[in-house]
Scaffold this active site. Structure first.
Site, PDB file in Angstrom:
ATOM      1  N   LYS A 207       0.856  -1.183   0.000  1.00 20.48           N
ATOM      2  CA  LYS A 207       0.000   0.000   0.000  1.00 20.48           C
ATOM      3  C   LYS A 207       0.894   1.236   0.000  1.00 20.48           C
ATOM      4  O   LYS A 207       1.925   1.266   0.678  1.00 20.48           O
ATOM      5  CB  LYS A 207      -0.898  -0.021   1.240  1.00 20.48           C
ATOM      6  CG  LYS A 207      -1.897   1.127   1.320  1.00 20.48           C
ATOM      7  CD  LYS A 207      -2.812   0.962   2.544  1.00 20.48           C
ATOM      8  CE  LYS A 207      -3.816   2.091   2.644  1.00 20.48           C
ATOM      9  NZ  LYS A 207      -4.733   1.921   3.791  1.00 20.48           N
TER      10      LYS A 207
ATOM     11  N   SER B 136      -9.669   2.250   2.831  1.00 20.47           N
ATOM     12  CA  SER B 136      -8.728   2.979   2.001  1.00 20.47           C
ATOM     13  C   SER B 136      -7.747   2.077   1.250  1.00 20.47           C
ATOM     14  O   SER B 136      -7.077   2.530   0.317  1.00 20.47           O
ATOM     15  CB  SER B 136      -7.947   3.968   2.860  1.00 20.47           C
ATOM     16  OG  SER B 136      -7.149   3.298   3.820  1.00 20.47           O
TER      17      SER B 136
ATOM     18  N   SER C 286     -10.158  -0.235   6.945  1.00 22.79           N
ATOM     19  CA  SER C 286      -9.521  -0.070   5.632  1.00 22.79           C
ATOM     20  C   SER C 286      -8.836  -1.316   5.081  1.00 22.79           C
ATOM     21  O   SER C 286      -8.367  -1.314   3.951  1.00 22.79           O
ATOM     22  CB  SER C 286      -8.509   1.071   5.675  1.00 22.79           C
ATOM     23  OG  SER C 286      -9.175   2.302   5.768  1.00 22.79           O
TER      24      SER C 286
END
Length: 492
Positions: free
Chosen positions: A79, A154, A178
Site C-alpha cells: 500500500k 482505504s 480499511s
C-alpha cells in the site's frame, strides 16, 4: 507456466524451493499481468520492474545457496502509505506527489529481509481517509468484479491488485476498516491485527491510536504466511507491544470450530441500511459454522449507536494533529510564488490536500479547539472506553463476535454518497479500531449482482491465530475464497 497467479502462497513457496520455476520467472509473470490488466483496474500507482527483478535474482541465488526463508522469491505489493526507500510514497495525495522516502517502513524492511519481492506500490484513499479509493490524487481504482464499481478503501489498491491476480498478496492498513471493508468488496481475506501487533514505524500517520497494518490475500492461510513476516515488536514504534509471537501458519488448525461460541450482536443485524443480500449471505455463513460445530449466541453490544460519532471525533482530531506537519516548508507540496509565510501555509495546504482530507482536518481542529476540547474530544475518549468495555463484557460469554464487514456490497464509482452516508457505512468496522481489537474478513458469497459479500469475525486481544484458524477451517469447507473475477482469469 501460464497459471502461476492461480497458485496459493504455500504452492508458490513449494514450487520455488523445488525449482519448478524461479523467482525471476514468477516476478516476470506478475509484471506482464500488471502491464496487460492493470490499465483497466488501476490498482498500482508505481510499478518497480527493475528493482523487482533485482530482488528476484537475489532470491534465486539464496534459494540455490540453501539460505532462503519460507517465502523467499514470492512477489507482493505494498500500500502506498508504507515508506519505501528510493521509491515514491504518496499516500494518495498531491501533498506527497514527489516524496521519496530516505528509509523503509519496518513492515517493508521485514518483507525484504524475508526475501519477498516488491512489485510496486498500490493505490489508496488520500491519507487513508475514505472507503472507496476515489479520493486518491491519481484517480480511482476499479473493483475487479465490476470495473465501474469501487474496490472499497482505504486499501482499495491492495484489494484490487490481489483480486485481479496482479499480486499474490499485499500489505494494507486499517484505521477504521480499511483492510476489512475492501477485502469484503473484492472477495478477499483481510486481517486487522490487535493494535501494537505490527509496527507502525514508517507508515504515514492518519490517526495514531487507530492505525494498524495487516495482510490482504485470497485465503486465511495466505494471510498467515504474511503475518509470520510482519508481526512483532519494534523498538522504533513506541506503541508496538512486546508479546510472544505465534507461528500463524503452524496454528492454522489449532482452534476447533466445534464448541466455538460465536456472538451474534442483535444491534448489528438490525442496522438501517443493511442490505438484504449481505444479511442473507452472512447468516448462511454462520449456519455453515454452526454445522461445523460452533454455537451461535445472541449478545448485546449496547454502545453500537455511539460508534460513528465517537470515531468521527477521535480520528479527525488525530488527523488534524498528524497532518499539521505538511506546511509547504520542510517537505511535501509547496505552492508557487507565495506572497508571505501565511500565504505559503494557506495555499500549500488548500492546494495540496483534497476535499475529504480538508473536511476531516476541519472537524478535528474544531474538536480540539480550546472552547470545545472537553465537550467533544475528551467526551469521545470516555465513550471510547465504554465501547471497549462493551466488547470485553461480551467476550466473557463468547469466543468471537460475528458481523458483516460492510452493510452493502461495492457501489458504483461516483455514486453520490454524501460524506455522512459514507461515514455511516463504517458502522461494523470502526469500533474494532476504537477498542484496538483484532478482526478478520472472509468472503462468504455474492449478492444478486455477483458482487462479493464478507463476514467479519472480531476476536479478543492477541487472538489473530484463532481468527485465522477459524477462517481457514471455514475455507476448507467452502470455496468462496477460490472464486475469481473474470478479469483475473485473463492471461498476460
Amino acid at each position: 507456466m501460464t497459471d502461476l497467479h492461480r497458485l496459493s502462497i504455500r504452492e508458490l513457496a513449494e514450487g520455488l524451493s523445488q525449482a519448478k520455476f524461479s523467482s525471476r520467472e514468477l516476478t516476470e509473470h506478475y509484471l506482464k499481468r500488471i502491464a496487460k490488466i492493470d490499465p483497466q483496474v488501476k490498482s498500482y500507482v508505481t510499478v518497480t520492474p527493475e528493482q523487482a527483478l533485482r530482488e528476484a535474482d537475489a532470491a534465486d541465488a539464496a534459494l540455490k545457496a540453501g539460505n532462503a526463508t519460507a517465502l523467499t522469491g514470492i512477489p507482493l505489493a505494498h500500500k502506498d502509505i508504507f515508506c519505501t526507500k528510493g521509491i515514491k510514497t504518496t499516500a494518495g495525495s498531491k501533498m506527497l506527489d514527489n516524496f521519496i522516502s530516505p528509509y523503509d517502513a519496518t513492515v517493508v524492511e521485514k518483507t525484504k529481509a524475508a526475501g519477498l519481492v516488491t512489485l510496486g506500490k498500490v493505490n489508496m484513499d488520500e491519507f487513508a481517509m475514505g472507503s472507496t479509493s476515489e479520493s486518491s490524487y491519481v484517480g480511482a481504482t476499479s473493483n475487479p468484479w465490476a470495473l465501474d464499481h469501487v474496490p472499497g478503501g482505504s486499501s482499495g489498491g491492495s484489494a484490487a491488485a490481489v483480486a485481479a491476480d496482479l499480486a499474490p498478496f499485499a500489505t494494507g492498513t486499517d484505521t477504521g476498516g480499511s483492510i476489512r471493508q475492501p477485502a469484503s468488496f473484492c472477495g478477499l481475506t483481510g486481517l486487522k491485527p490487535t493494535y501494537g501487533r505490527v509496527s507502525r514505524f514508517g507508515i504515514i500517520a492518519y490517526a495514531s491510536s487507530l492505525d494498524q497494518a495487516g495482510p490482504m490475500a485470497r485465503s486465511a492461510e495466505d494471510c498467515a504466511y504474511l503475518m509470520n513476516v510482519i508481526a512483532g515488536h519494534d523498538a522504533k514504534d513506541s506503541t508496538s507491544v512486546k508479546k510472544e509471537l505465534d507461528d500463524y501458519v503452524a496454528n492454522l488448525n489449532n482452534t476447533s470450530v466445534k464448541g466455538l461460541r460465536i456472538g451474534i450482536p442483535k444491534q448489528y443485524f438490525n442496522v438501517a441500511g443493511l442490505d438484504a443480500d449481505v444479511k442473507a449471505r452472512v447468516e448462511e455463513s454462520l449456519k455453515k459454522l454452526e454445522e461445523m460445530g460452533a454455537a451461535l449466541v445472541e449478545i448485546d453490544l449496547n454502545m453500537t449507536e455511539a460508534y460513528v460519532p465517537t470515531y468521527y471525533l477521535i480520528a479527525p482530531a488525530e488527523a488534524s494533529s498528524n497532518l499539521s506537519r505538511y506546511d509547504g516548508v520542510r517537505y511535501g507540496y509547496r505552492c508557487e510564488n507565495p506572497a508571505d509565510l501565511m500565504d505559503l501555509y494557506k495555499r500549500s495546504r488548500s492546494e495540496g490536500f483534497g476535499p475529504e482530507v480538508q473536511r476531516r482536518i476541519l472537524i478535528g481542529t474544531y474538536a480540539l479547539s480550546a472552547g470545545y476540547y472537553d465537550a467533544y474530544y475528551v467526551k469521545a475518549q470516555k465513550v471510547r472506553r465504554l465501547i471497549q468495555q462493551d466488547f470485553l463484557k461480551a467476550f466473557e460469554n463468547v469466543d468471537v463476535i460475528a458481523a458483516p464487514a460492510a452493510p452493502t456490497t461495492a457501489y458504483k464509482i461516483g455514486a453520490s454518497l454524501d460524506p455522512v452516508e459514507m461515514y455511516l457505512g463504517d458502522i461494523y468496522t470502526i469500533a474494532v479500531n476504537l477498542a484496538g481489537l483484532p478482526a478478520i474478513n472472509a468472503p462468504v458469497g455474492f449478492d444478486k449482482d455477483n458482487l462479493p459479500v464478507g463476514l467479519q469475525l472480531i476476536g479478543n486481544y492477541w487472538s489473530e491465530s484463532q481468527l485465522l484458524s477459524i477462517v481457514h477451517q471455514y475455507q476448507q469447507n467452502t470455496d468462496w475464497h477460490t472464486k475469481r473475477a473474470a478479469i483475473a482469469e485473463e492471461n498476460a
